[in-house]
Scaffold this active site. Structure first.
Site, PDB file in Angstrom:
ATOM      1  N   ASN A  18       0.925  -1.210  -0.135  1.00  0.00           N
ATOM      2  CA  ASN A  18       0.080   0.199  -0.068  1.00  0.00           C
ATOM      3  C   ASN A  18       0.927   1.174   0.008  1.00  0.00           C
ATOM      4  O   ASN A  18       1.359   1.363   0.887  1.00  0.00           O
ATOM      5  CB  ASN A  18      -0.753  -0.089   1.221  1.00  0.00           C
ATOM      6  CG  ASN A  18      -1.906   1.295   1.441  1.00  0.00           C
ATOM      7  OD1 ASN A  18      -1.931   1.869   0.550  1.00  0.00           O
ATOM      8  ND2 ASN A  18      -2.668   1.325   2.355  1.00  0.00           N
ATOM      9  N   ARG A 103      -2.615  -1.808  -3.332  1.00  0.00           N
ATOM     10  CA  ARG A 103      -3.766  -1.269  -3.410  1.00  0.00           C
ATOM     11  C   ARG A 103      -3.620  -0.070  -4.483  1.00  0.00           C
ATOM     12  O   ARG A 103      -2.744   0.769  -4.355  1.00  0.00           O
ATOM     13  CB  ARG A 103      -3.812  -0.629  -1.992  1.00  0.00           C
ATOM     14  CG  ARG A 103      -4.975   0.540  -1.699  1.00  0.00           C
ATOM     15  CD  ARG A 103      -4.934   1.008  -0.284  1.00  0.00           C
ATOM     16  NE  ARG A 103      -6.165   1.898  -0.301  1.00  0.00           N
ATOM     17  CZ  ARG A 103      -5.967   3.180   0.473  1.00  0.00           C
ATOM     18  NH1 ARG A 103      -4.992   3.337   0.813  1.00  0.00           N
ATOM     19  NH2 ARG A 103      -7.165   3.754   0.445  1.00  0.00           N
ATOM     20  N   HIS A 192     -12.517   3.421  -0.171  1.00  0.00           N
ATOM     21  CA  HIS A 192     -12.718   2.455   0.733  1.00  0.00           C
ATOM     22  C   HIS A 192     -13.272   1.022   0.297  1.00  0.00           C
ATOM     23  O   HIS A 192     -14.040   0.294   1.097  1.00  0.00           O
ATOM     24  CB  HIS A 192     -13.380   2.690   1.941  1.00  0.00           C
ATOM     25  CG  HIS A 192     -12.613   4.001   2.847  1.00  0.00           C
ATOM     26  ND1 HIS A 192     -13.604   5.062   3.455  1.00  0.00           N
ATOM     27  CD2 HIS A 192     -11.339   4.129   2.864  1.00  0.00           C
ATOM     28  CE1 HIS A 192     -12.442   5.743   3.914  1.00  0.00           C
ATOM     29  NE2 HIS A 192     -11.276   5.395   3.597  1.00  0.00           N
ATOM     30  N   ARG A 253     -11.393  15.891   6.810  1.00  0.00           N
ATOM     31  CA  ARG A 253     -12.040  16.517   5.388  1.00  0.00           C
ATOM     32  C   ARG A 253     -13.478  16.871   6.211  1.00  0.00           C
ATOM     33  O   ARG A 253     -14.046  16.139   6.879  1.00  0.00           O
ATOM     34  CB  ARG A 253     -12.217  15.369   4.640  1.00  0.00           C
ATOM     35  CG  ARG A 253     -10.673  15.009   3.950  1.00  0.00           C
ATOM     36  CD  ARG A 253     -10.960  13.945   2.952  1.00  0.00           C
ATOM     37  NE  ARG A 253      -9.677  13.242   2.541  1.00  0.00           N
ATOM     38  CZ  ARG A 253      -9.612  11.994   2.812  1.00  0.00           C
ATOM     39  NH1 ARG A 253     -10.726  11.075   2.946  1.00  0.00           N
ATOM     40  NH2 ARG A 253      -8.383  11.538   2.485  1.00  0.00           N
ATOM     41  N   GLU A 396      -8.359  -4.790   5.137  1.00  0.00           N
ATOM     42  CA  GLU A 396      -8.115  -4.676   3.756  1.00  0.00           C
ATOM     43  C   GLU A 396      -6.733  -5.566   3.135  1.00  0.00           C
ATOM     44  O   GLU A 396      -7.095  -5.758   1.891  1.00  0.00           O
ATOM     45  CB  GLU A 396      -7.890  -2.977   3.674  1.00  0.00           C
ATOM     46  CG  GLU A 396      -9.178  -2.196   3.666  1.00  0.00           C
ATOM     47  CD  GLU A 396      -8.918  -0.675   3.868  1.00  0.00           C
ATOM     48  OE1 GLU A 396      -8.552  -0.565   5.201  1.00  0.00           O
ATOM     49  OE2 GLU A 396      -9.055   0.062   3.060  1.00  0.00           O
TER      50      GLU A 396
END
Ligand code: ADP
Length: 415
Positions: A18, A103, A192, A253, A396
């Protein structure tokens, strides 16, 4: 490793990478039993104080190792990872390594499933850079670096957007001029996805039902946060959009805002495009509201009577509730609301507050069950509740490894 009848070794290991702009996270898994052989992270790549943290897990696991010193780029970072793995007898040159799974954040509309990387695939990921300027370039660098180390191995791209490509057109399109939208590939992609896919499937397992039979609202609440509505194993709506900025209130965010706020900031506050970008992505959300983005710290401040932290928490919860309500309506029938990622898995007060007052929707949290700390998937609603409230830790890397291995061996992905 599985010896074949002839004594040859079948490759069962998958290295998951990743790559971020200045970091490289990795895990080596053995798909024979989905066990983790080693995990680690290289951070502050390109700085003087780069750091490698490596934890071997095979055979009881040796001690975690850490070293600091300049690592110039992702190539040097992967070399450092390879050295660490070699020390544990898990070298990336091993014939037991079946593939490297990457990823990749943005796969646009083209990539609906994990894909073996070719030059053409890399070019397409590159073409998507304008819609994922922070992420795709780092992912491309990670893939190129891994190709240089093992040019003979399949490199597999697993896309964050793939799970959401099943969204119906009416959920994916913004209500803007169609020609402009299509010319610039402006639509809602969602992110996601690997987590939403894994967690929704695990939730079905937890309920003892087939994924095709259950409707789930997944709340992935990490530093980045997103919700999704999953009907019978397929995503029908999700809260992130063209970029990961839309939707829930996140660590830094803003999530949903009136787009006119951006014009206003430019016209009235004299901010540049980049200023607004940084404001909304890095200085908003919980950190913008109260100065902290760690939910533990926010809860501590609330316990001390800090009103700014309380308001930030209330805004966060209010948005979450709105999405639960919206996705309840989108799905019509809901079997479970499931919490995952750093906040979702650990912050019992967030789960309690988000579900509070939703009894009429069949949603209730059992205070005692909710307070239990565990790494296992679990139900935190009482038996009598019509809709289950669950906590399912996301994974993940395991999902990327399973999808990668399934693709290169031709086996169906395990649940
Ligand atoms: P990401 O992968 O998006 O960086 P994670 O899923 O690891 O994020 O979530 C990180 C966030 O989880 C932290 O910022 C913090 O707010 C929250 N978190 C982690 N542990 C706890 C905890 N014990 N209690 C409350 N919140 C926690």
């Amino acid at each position: 490793m599985t010896p074949t009848p002839t004594g040859a070794v079948t490759a069962t290991r998958v290295l998951v990478l990743n790559s971020g702009s200045s970091s490289l996270k990795y895990q080596l898994l053995d798909m024979d039993d989905s066990s983790r052989l080693a995990v680690g992270l290289v951070e502050r790549i390109g700085e003087e104080t780069s750091r490698v943290v490596h934890t071997p897990l095979a055979g009881g696991g040796a001690a975690r190792r850490e070293r600091t010193g300049p690592i110039a780029d992702h190539g040097a970072a992967l070399k450092a990872v390879a050295e660490e793995l070699a020390q544990d007898g898990l070298g990336v040159d091993s014939p037991e390594l079946a593939a490297i799974g990457h990823r990749v954040v943005h796969g646009g509309l083209r990539f609906t499933a994990p894909t073996v990387v070719t030059d053409e695939v890399l070019a397409e990921i590159e073409r998507l850079v304008p819609v994922a300027p922070l992420h795709n370039p780092a992912n491309i660098t990670g893939i190129r670096t891994a190709q240089a180390v093992r040019p003979d191995l399949p490199q597999v791209a697993v896309f964050d957007t793939a799970f959401h490509t099943t969204m119906p057109e009416y959920a994916a399109r913004y209500a803007i001029d169609v020609e402009t939208a299509d010319a610039h590939r402006i639509r809602r992609y969602g992110f996601h996805g690997t987590s939403h896919a894994y967690v929704s499937r695990r939730t079905a397992e937890l309920l003892g039902r087939a994924p095709e039979d259950v409707n789930v609202i997944v709340l992935h609440l990490g530093n980045g946060a997103s919700a999704s509505a999953v009907a019978g194993g397929r995503c029908v709506d999700t809260s992130m959009g063209l970029t990961p900025l839309e939707g829930l209130v996140m660590g830094t965010r803003s999530g949903d805002i009136d787009p006119a706020v951006t014009f206003h900031l430019k016209r009235v506050a004299g901010m540049s495009e980049d200023d607004v970008d940084v404001l909304l992505n890095k200085k908003s959300g919980l950190v913008g509201l109260c100065g902290d983005n760690d939910m533990r710290e926010i809860r501590r401040r609330i316990d001390e009577g800090d009103e700014q932290a309380r308001l930030a928490f209330e805004i966060y919860i209010h948005r979450l509730k709105k999405y639960i309500g919206a996705y309840y309506a989108v799905l019509g029938r809901v079997d479970a609301v499931v919490f995952t990622a750093g906040v979702g898995e650990n912050a019992a007060p967030v789960r309690e507050a988000a579900i509070a007052g939703l009894e009429e929707l069949g949603l209730v949290v059992d205070a005692e069950l909710n307070a239990v700390r565990s790494d296992e998937p679990r139900i935190v609603s009482p038996d009598y509740a019509r809709v289950a409230v669950a906590v399912v830790p996301t994974d993940e890397e395991l999902e990327i490894a399973q999808q990668t291995f399934a693709l290169v061996t031709g086996a169906p992905a395990e649940g």
